[in-house]
Design a protein around this motif. Structure first.
Motif, PDB file in Angstrom:
ATOM      1  N   PRO A  33      -7.280   8.020  18.579  1.00  0.00           N
ATOM      2  CA  PRO A  33      -7.328   7.325  19.869  1.00  0.00           C
ATOM      3  C   PRO A  33      -7.023   5.841  19.702  1.00  0.00           C
ATOM      4  N   MET A  34      -6.361   5.263  20.675  1.00  0.00           N
ATOM      5  CA  MET A  34      -5.834   3.913  20.512  1.00  0.00           C
ATOM      6  C   MET A  34      -6.897   2.829  20.608  1.00  0.00           C
ATOM      7  N   TRP A  35      -8.109   3.204  20.976  1.00  0.00           N
ATOM      8  CA  TRP A  35      -9.216   2.247  20.945  1.00  0.00           C
ATOM      9  C   TRP A  35      -9.908   2.259  19.584  1.00  0.00           C
ATOM     10  N   GLU A  36      -9.472   3.135  18.688  1.00  0.00           N
ATOM     11  CA  GLU A  36     -10.075   3.245  17.361  1.00  0.00           C
ATOM     12  C   GLU A  36      -9.210   2.516  16.344  1.00  0.00           C
ATOM     13  N   TYR A  37      -9.839   1.712  15.497  1.00  0.00           N
ATOM     14  CA  TYR A  37      -9.102   0.888  14.536  1.00  0.00           C
ATOM     15  C   TYR A  37      -9.582   1.210  13.129  1.00  0.00           C
ATOM     16  N   ILE A  38      -8.877   2.151  12.497  1.00  0.00           N
ATOM     17  CA  ILE A  38      -9.217   2.575  11.136  1.00  0.00           C
ATOM     18  C   ILE A  38      -8.010   2.355  10.244  1.00  0.00           C
ATOM     19  N   PRO A  39      -8.017   1.272   9.467  1.00  0.00           N
ATOM     20  CA  PRO A  39      -6.954   1.055   8.484  1.00  0.00           C
ATOM     21  C   PRO A  39      -7.332   1.661   7.135  1.00  0.00           C
ATOM     22  N   ASP A  40      -6.423   1.530   6.169  1.00  0.00           N
ATOM     23  CA  ASP A  40      -6.692   1.902   4.771  1.00  0.00           C
ATOM     24  C   ASP A  40      -6.985   3.391   4.612  1.00  0.00           C
ATOM     25  N   GLY A  41      -6.413   4.228   5.463  1.00  0.00           N
ATOM     26  CA  GLY A  41      -6.792   5.634   5.494  1.00  0.00           C
ATOM     27  C   GLY A  41      -6.423   6.415   4.246  1.00  0.00           C
ATOM     28  N   SER A  62     -11.485   1.974   6.185  1.00  0.00           N
ATOM     29  CA  SER A  62     -12.404   0.952   6.667  1.00  0.00           C
ATOM     30  C   SER A  62     -12.397   0.988   8.187  1.00  0.00           C
ATOM     31  N   HIS A  63     -13.225   0.157   8.819  1.00  0.00           N
ATOM     32  CA  HIS A  63     -13.394   0.232  10.268  1.00  0.00           C
ATOM     33  C   HIS A  63     -13.314  -1.181  10.825  1.00  0.00           C
ATOM     34  N   ASP A  64     -12.225  -1.499  11.516  1.00  0.00           N
ATOM     35  CA  ASP A  64     -12.032  -2.854  12.033  1.00  0.00           C
ATOM     36  C   ASP A  64     -12.895  -3.097  13.263  1.00  0.00           C
ATOM     37  N   SER A  65     -14.196  -3.267  13.017  1.00  0.00           N
ATOM     38  CA  SER A  65     -15.129  -3.531  14.108  1.00  0.00           C
ATOM     39  C   SER A  65     -15.632  -4.972  14.105  1.00  0.00           C
ATOM     40  N   MET A  66     -15.273  -5.761  13.077  1.00  0.00           N
ATOM     41  CA  MET A  66     -15.692  -7.168  13.029  1.00  0.00           C
ATOM     42  C   MET A  66     -14.940  -8.011  14.059  1.00  0.00           C
ATOM     43  N   ALA A 337      -4.301   3.669  12.615  1.00  0.00           N
ATOM     44  CA  ALA A 337      -3.865   4.688  11.662  1.00  0.00           C
ATOM     45  C   ALA A 337      -2.523   5.283  12.068  1.00  0.00           C
ATOM     46  N   MET A 338      -1.610   5.369  11.101  1.00  0.00           N
ATOM     47  CA  MET A 338      -0.256   5.867  11.328  1.00  0.00           C
ATOM     48  C   MET A 338       0.083   6.932  10.275  1.00  0.00           C
ATOM     49  N   VAL A 339       1.116   7.724  10.562  1.00  0.00           N
ATOM     50  CA  VAL A 339       1.521   8.780   9.643  1.00  0.00           C
ATOM     51  C   VAL A 339       3.017   9.014   9.793  1.00  0.00           C
ATOM     52  N   ALA A 340       3.651   9.467   8.715  1.00  0.00           N
ATOM     53  CA  ALA A 340       5.077   9.805   8.744  1.00  0.00           C
ATOM     54  C   ALA A 340       5.341  10.928   7.749  1.00  0.00           C
ATOM     55  N   PRO A 341       6.251  11.859   8.082  1.00  0.00           N
ATOM     56  CA  PRO A 341       6.596  12.916   7.139  1.00  0.00           C
ATOM     57  C   PRO A 341       7.442  12.366   5.991  1.00  0.00           C
ATOM     58  N   ILE A 342       7.236  12.903   4.806  1.00  0.00           N
ATOM     59  CA  ILE A 342       8.017  12.502   3.636  1.00  0.00           C
ATOM     60  C   ILE A 342       8.367  13.754   2.841  1.00  0.00           C
ATOM     61  N   ASP A 343       9.306  13.614   1.938  1.00  0.00           N
ATOM     62  CA  ASP A 343       9.702  14.685   1.033  1.00  0.00           C
ATOM     63  C   ASP A 343       9.250  14.314  -0.371  1.00  0.00           C
ATOM     64  N   VAL A 344       8.578  15.235  -1.054  1.00  0.00           N
ATOM     65  CA  VAL A 344       8.091  15.003  -2.415  1.00  0.00           C
ATOM     66  C   VAL A 344       8.665  16.072  -3.328  1.00  0.00           C
ATOM     67  N   GLN A 345       9.320  15.642  -4.394  1.00  0.00           N
ATOM     68  CA  GLN A 345       9.882  16.557  -5.379  1.00  0.00           C
ATOM     69  C   GLN A 345       9.448  16.121  -6.768  1.00  0.00           C
ATOM     70  N   VAL A 346       9.024  17.099  -7.589  1.00  0.00           N
ATOM     71  CA  VAL A 346       8.535  16.810  -8.935  1.00  0.00           C
ATOM     72  C   VAL A 346       9.261  17.686  -9.941  1.00  0.00           C
ATOM     73  N   THR A 347       9.791  17.058 -10.976  1.00  0.00           N
ATOM     74  CA  THR A 347      10.361  17.787 -12.114  1.00  0.00           C
ATOM     75  C   THR A 347       9.328  17.782 -13.223  1.00  0.00           C
ATOM     76  N   GLU A 348       8.842  18.952 -13.600  1.00  0.00           N
ATOM     77  CA  GLU A 348       7.777  19.021 -14.606  1.00  0.00           C
ATOM     78  C   GLU A 348       8.328  18.817 -16.014  1.00  0.00           C
ATOM     79  N   GLY A 349       7.395  18.581 -16.952  1.00  0.00           N
ATOM     80  CA  GLY A 349       7.760  18.368 -18.347  1.00  0.00           C
ATOM     81  C   GLY A 349       7.613  16.919 -18.752  1.00  0.00           C
ATOM     82  N   PRO A 350       7.647  16.657 -20.064  1.00  0.00           N
ATOM     83  CA  PRO A 350       7.426  15.293 -20.563  1.00  0.00           C
ATOM     84  C   PRO A 350       8.456  14.283 -20.071  1.00  0.00           C
TER      85      PRO A 350
END
Length: 540
Positions: A33-41, A62-66, A337-350
């Motif tokens: 909700p836009m009245w809620e201020y939660i950064p650092d999620g 954290s909670h930006d209530s100060m 608080a914001m969000v965005a889709p991303i693509d994550v790819q991992v190649t295993e091994g040393p």
């Protein structure tokens, strides 16, 4: 054969049903909700303690209530079912500063028990039960290494590391922006630091102190003013993906990098084959400045020119997301608080690598199919707001030339629907000549072929003759922008909330996702023409 009028009628019925279905959801940015201020999620998928076999996404920030300073004296959490990311539930206060019988805080220092960016770690006990450890980043002297625990991910949490010789202090080695990671073998690692990256293996019996026989690793990433692009500022967060250890952090960009001034408004990542490195720089995951180019192909910040950011990444039902925050207003004390889709790819091994795509700063949030034009939206979900000189906003000295989102606050949690637009909105203010307000992206499939489209906008006129032009794709015709309508403001209009209407019938030619922009034109330079409150597309 169906007549054209029958086809139009069927389309309008479909549009009505489509808009009704999407009206019930709230999935755009900011996703709380836009009245809620939660950064650092910090996002985590944990078991739902009230629904065995089900999972929920929990946000710890954290909670930006100060209001006039960073964060607040309490930590709260929100959560959502992994199957319903369009409705987030307020789970209440999970840790707070206690008051005495007179209602006074126990410590009255300037930063007494103010909680900055926290982290949470889930530990599986020998009997299979789970314990959740909260690291609240307490800014009170003697309490910086505070740790609390709970048997539920939504708390409440109780502090476990009070100093037996001084009940006002805690025993712990983690400091600014703590992050804690428990590996598959049960070993525990901590990460922290401001302008210097620190890490250590922690004692699993205390979950707060450095493991005996080991030591703190300092400067394992270059400091924020060191040469090169691999530079640490703050906001440590650790994730393990397959066999790779991925560190998310706030990076200090160089002056002129991306064509913009130096900033710590980007989240970057690095990866390693072990929890304590060495780490390889990966790249940028999200840039809170909303990088773009102007009409002359010059790099600009289309959101806040500067600020801070903190967050991390999370996989939900096979899709990866980056969670971060944005600034509202003209300071850094009302972050959302914001969000965005991303693509994550991992190649295993040393010799394997980690690739994470850069997320885009948009209004979409979880609505990756695009926003619904037939749903009324708060103007405050804008992801693009600039002035006539967008590249030189004088942040944070409050000499701001263009539009920005005004934070609005409510005491406590509203009764009823917390997403009701009557309480859940932020206006866009300071809309001066040359200002641009934009939204990425709307899905116009449901308006395609629909006749007589109009756009309704609630504004507060400020006594200035002006025009607000409506564009899609870009606010600049030279960059492919197409004007589809306009609103007119008059100096004679009463200074009260007013609904304006614009004919946007040409939008019926558009399909798919398109950005929407409002461009302000006025002969009174530097004077705001109105406040933007909310808008919706309708059929006449």
């Amino acid at each position: 054969m169906k007549t054209q009028s029958t086809i139009s009628l069927l389309r309008m019925v479909f549009v009505t049903l489509f808009s009704f279905v999407l009206l019930q959801s709230w999935s755009q940015n900011p996703y709380l909700p836009m009245w809620e201020y939660i950064p650092d999620g910090e996002p985590y998928v944990f078991d739902d303690p009230d629904c065995p076999g089900k999972k929920r996404v929990y946000i710890y920030g954290s909670h930006d209530s100060m209001i006039t300073g960073y964060c607040g004296r309490e930590l709260v959490t929100w959560s959502a079912s992994v199957d319903s990311l369009d409705r987030w539930r307020y789970d209440g206060i999970i840790l707070e500063v206690k008051k005495n019988s007179n209602g006074e805080y126990l410590h009255q220092e300037k930063w007494s028990d103010v909680f900055y960016a926290p982290d949470v770690a889930e530990k599986v006990e020998a009997d299979g039960s789970k314990t959740y450890y909260l690291y609240p980043n307490n800014q009170c002297g003697g309490r910086n290494g505070m740790v609390a625990k709970s048997k539920r991910p939504d708390g409440p949490f109780e502090v476990i590391n009070w100093n037996p010789e001084n009940p006002n202090e805690t025993i712990g080695d983690l400091r600014f922006d703590p992050a804690v990671f428990i590996d598959d073998d049960g070993r525990v690692y901590g990460y922290w630091g401001f302008e210097e990256a620190c890490a250590a293996e922690l004692d699993p019996t205390t979950m707060a102190t450095v493991k005996p026989g080991t030591q703190v690793l300092r400067h394992y990433i270059n400091q924020h003013k060191d040469p090169g692009i691999f530079r640490f500022f703050e906001a440590s967060s650790m994730r393990k993906i397959k066999d790779k250890y991925v560190l998310i952090y706030s990076r200090y960009t160089g002056n002129g990098e991306f064509g913009l001034p130096t900033s710590n408004y980007t989240l970057a990542y690095a990866y390693s084959n072990s929890p304590l490195g060495p780490f390889v720089y990966g790249g940028t995951i999200i840039d809170g400045r909303g990088r773009d180019v102007d009409n002359f192909s010059r790099p600009i910040a289309t959101a806040t020119i500067n600020g801070n950011t903190h967050g991390s990444i999370c996989e939900i039902n096979g899709q990866w997301w980056v969670f971060y925050h944005r600034q509202t207003g003209l300071d850094e004390f009302s972050r959302q608080a914001m969000v965005a889709p991303i693509d994550v790819q991992v190649t295993e091994g040393p010799h394997g690598k980690v690739y994470i795509s850069e997320g885009e700063y948009t209004s979409e949030g979880f609505a990756t199919q695009g926003l619904n034009p037939f749903k009324r939206h708060s103007a405050g979900i804008a992801c693009y707001y600039t002035g006539p000189k967008p590249a030189i906003h004088n942040w944070p000295n409050k000499t701001f030339f263009g539009s920005y989102v005004k934070p609005l606050r409510l005491e406590g949690v509203p009764q009823g629907d917390p997403y009701d637009l009557s309480v859940n909105h932020n206006p866009v203010i300071n809309n001066t000549d040359g200002s641009i307000v934009g939204y990425k992206y709307f899905n116009f499939d449901c308006t395609y072929g629909v006749p007589h489209l109009q756009l309704k906008m609630n504004v507060l006129p400020l006594g200035v003759d002006a025009i607000i032009e409506v564009y899609v794709d870009s606010p600049y015709p030279s960059r492919g922008g197409k004007q589809v309508g306009e609103f007119k403001l008059s100096s004679s209009q009463a200074k009260k909330k007013t609904e304006l209407k614009a004919d946007v019938s040409t939008l019926s030619q558009f399909q798919g996702k398109h950005a929407l922009f409002f461009v302000v034109k006025s002969v009174k330079k530097g004077k705001s023409v109105c406040e933007l409150h909310d808008f919706v597309f309708t059929v006449k």
